[in-house]
Design a protein around this motif. Structure first.
Motif, PDB file in Angstrom:
ATOM      1  N   PRO A  22      32.362  29.107  38.201  1.00  0.00           N
ATOM      2  CA  PRO A  22      31.259  30.073  38.226  1.00  0.00           C
ATOM      3  C   PRO A  22      31.248  30.887  39.509  1.00  0.00           C
ATOM      4  O   PRO A  22      31.633  30.403  40.571  1.00  0.00           O
ATOM      5  N   SER A  55      38.910  28.406  35.670  1.00  0.00           N
ATOM      6  CA  SER A  55      37.747  29.249  35.917  1.00  0.00           C
ATOM      7  C   SER A  55      36.620  28.454  36.563  1.00  0.00           C
ATOM      8  O   SER A  55      36.427  27.275  36.261  1.00  0.00           O
ATOM      9  N   HIS A  58      32.400  34.804  36.944  1.00  0.00           N
ATOM     10  CA  HIS A  58      33.460  33.817  37.126  1.00  0.00           C
ATOM     11  C   HIS A  58      34.463  34.237  38.205  1.00  0.00           C
ATOM     12  O   HIS A  58      34.612  35.401  38.546  1.00  0.00           O
TER      13      HIS A  58
END
Length: 391
Positions: A172, A170, A293
């Motif tokens: 941002p 993941s 995300h």
């Protein structure tokens, strides 16, 4: 508001007041099952079939577009009336766009009623090459939702924000307050580069500014050159392959990186670079800016090295011949005196011919180092080109 519209197109003028009418966007109850099949254009862009005002349209999914756009030809066919125009700065030069009201737009489980859409000339070279594109679907429609792109299966779907249909690395993801496009970050040469645009409409893997490249202490890596085709024209950039870069917890290997000069598109649009479909297609990707995300799950081609030219010739099909679009710096072709615009009619004795798909085999341009390619020029002369690794 600065708007970024189209493939490598930056709009510096404000949207006309009439174009700010809020459309009504919703997802169907069965949107999870509403997969949309896609193909990748020769330029690595996601091409889908959809409907705009009841008309069938071929569109590119482009998260680097703040406001969706249709081509002038499609606008005429669909009876869209242009009510206002704006001036725009784009890669390669200035253009003019228009604005038109829409009745309905549908894409998988997403339906939009009302609102406006931009209208611009979408040149075939800037939108994938082999099939004209009718529309670019951008962040104004996509950011309501989570966009699940399964590159291996060549399909995508739109889900309610917050869904997590698979697990993975993941990073941002946010929406630019200024333009509304998708923003993230990466680490190159040990230095963080941010913000970078997540741009599914950009067929390259990664593009960074000259300042970001220099800050990563990568100046000694071998460079060549490449060209990019924007809606306003063609630009030249430096090109390298780096052994790895990071996107938060994701470690991507053997990545092709393009370097823009200080006055390039990234600087014009207030970002430090772009992550494009050339890298994203190695993964299954979930883009959910409202949940904050982007999620990557490794695909079948995650460790596949990028195709590396060994000739230095970037060519395009021009009817019955190949036309040289760019001669890469420091390449065998550059050292042999090739020039942009040279035309090739025969390769190893065989005439240039497009296959059933409309494309022509150019694998010879990235053949094994040391191989000699015999090229018959359209003026009747012949040239030998010895392939070599040069970047």
């Amino acid at each position: 508001m600065r708007m970024i519209l189209g493939i490598a197109l930056a709009i510096m003028a404000a949207m006309p007041a009439a174009a700010t009418d809020s459309p009504r966007v919703h997802l169907t109850d069965d949107t999870d099952a509403r997969w949309v099949d896609f193909t990748l254009t020769p330029g690595n862009q996601i091409r889908i079939a959809m409907r705009i005002n009841g008309q069938s349209a071929y569109a590119v999914i482009d998260t680097g577009v703040s406001v969706s756009v249709v081509s002038t030809g499609f606008a005429h066919r669909a009876g869209l009336k242009i009510a206002a125009t704006s001036n725009a700065d784009a890669i390669g030069g200035a253009i003019t766009i228009g604005w038109a009201a829409t009745r309905d737009i549908s894409l998988g489980g997403l339906n939009r009623r009302g609102g406006r859409i931009a209208v611009a000339a979408l040149s075939q070279s800037a939108t994938g090459g082999d099939v004209p594109i009718d529309a670019l679907i951008g962040a104004d429609m996509l950011s309501c939702c989570a966009l699940d792109i399964d590159y291996d299966a060549r399909r995508l779907r739109l889900l309610p924000s917050g869904r997590l249909p698979f697990r993975g690395d993941s990073a941002p993801l946010a929406l630019s307050q200024e333009s509304g496009v998708y923003l993230s970050e990466l680490t190159l040469g040990g230095r963080r580069v941010r913000p970078v645009m997540i741009d599914t409409g950009d067929g390259a893997a990664v593009t960074v500014t000259r300042a970001a490249w220099d800050a990563g202490a990568l100046a000694g890596r071998p460079l060549t050159s490449a060209v990019a085709f924007g809606l306003g024209g063609t630009i030249e950039m430096k090109l390298a392959i780096v052994p790895q870069l990071r996107i938060a917890s994701l470690n991507a290997r053997n990545v092709e990186v393009r370097i823009e000069e200080h006055s390039g598109f990234s600087a014009q649009t207030g970002v430090a670079g772009r992550i494009g479909s050339g890298l994203l297609q190695r993964y299954r990707v979930l883009l959910d800016p409202r949940a904050g995300h982007i999620v990557f799950r490794a695909g079948a081609h995650v460790d596949e090295a990028p195709v590396r030219s060994t000739s230095g010739l970037l060519v395009g099909l021009d009817r019955d011949r190949l036309r040289v679009l760019h001669v890469m710096a420091n390449s065998p072709a550059a050292k042999a005196g090739w020039r942009d615009g040279d035309t090739i009619c025969r390769v190893d004795g065989m005439p240039v011919a497009a296959g059933a798909s409309g494309n022509v085999d150019t694998n010879w341009a990235a053949g094994p180092p040391g191989e000699v390619v015999k090229l018959g020029m359209c003026d009747g002369s012949r040239r030998l080109l010895t392939l070599a690794r040069f970047y």
